[in-house]
Design a protein around this motif. Sequence first.
Motif, PDB file in Angstrom:
ATOM      1  N   VAL A   2       4.385   0.748  -7.235  1.00  0.00           N
ATOM      2  CA  VAL A   2       4.519   2.155  -6.881  1.00  0.00           C
ATOM      3  C   VAL A   2       5.846   2.362  -6.156  1.00  0.00           C
ATOM      4  N   LEU A   4       7.485   4.958  -3.741  1.00  0.00           N
ATOM      5  CA  LEU A   4       7.129   6.060  -2.855  1.00  0.00           C
ATOM      6  C   LEU A   4       8.399   6.694  -2.300  1.00  0.00           C
ATOM      7  N   SER A  16       2.498   3.975   2.550  1.00  0.00           N
ATOM      8  CA  SER A  16       2.802   2.628   2.053  1.00  0.00           C
ATOM      9  C   SER A  16       1.738   1.637   2.495  1.00  0.00           C
ATOM     10  N   LEU A  19      -1.521   2.212   0.518  1.00  0.00           N
ATOM     11  CA  LEU A  19      -1.429   1.752  -0.866  1.00  0.00           C
ATOM     12  C   LEU A  19      -1.400   0.230  -0.954  1.00  0.00           C
ATOM     13  N   ARG A  20      -0.678  -0.401  -0.062  1.00  0.00           N
ATOM     14  CA  ARG A  20      -0.662  -1.869  -0.042  1.00  0.00           C
ATOM     15  C   ARG A  20      -2.050  -2.417   0.255  1.00  0.00           C
ATOM     16  N   VAL A  26       4.277  -1.766  -3.244  1.00  0.00           N
ATOM     17  CA  VAL A  26       4.951  -0.493  -2.955  1.00  0.00           C
ATOM     18  C   VAL A  26       6.394  -0.745  -2.546  1.00  0.00           C
ATOM     19  N   ALA A  28       9.149   1.657  -0.812  1.00  0.00           N
ATOM     20  CA  ALA A  28       9.272   2.971  -0.173  1.00  0.00           C
ATOM     21  C   ALA A  28      10.740   3.301   0.076  1.00  0.00           C
TER      22      ALA A  28
END
Length: 131
Positions: A2, A4, A16, A19-20, A26, A28
Amino acid sequence: PVLLGEDDTVVRDATSEFLRGQGAPVRAVASPREAAAALDTQGFDLVLSDVGLGPCGDGLQLARDVHRLYPDTAVVLISGLPTDLLARRYAVPTDTRILRKPFLTDALVQAVAHALAPHGVDAPPLIASSA
């Protein structure tokens, strides 16, 4: 993975971290320029971006660029601004799907799973089981 894009450090770090914790790798970034550089060097399944990314650009243009250059990458836009202000300030079409800030983690999970599904990408395991 992802990507971000969020200019607010607190929101970027919290999103972040969440999601992690859900099993998603991720990267970011804080600006459209950083996002473009990341996209040039790494493939992403999803770009999750704030519409307002500070004075250097916006997430709507980033989303357009991702759709044009990386059509297999899903995009989710997020914003805390009301629909009419998004339309005036960023020319966001009123029918554009936006994840509204502040969002609950369940709403983020659903938005990620919904965005990834048409691309044939499975959501990270914890997200997939939560959606």
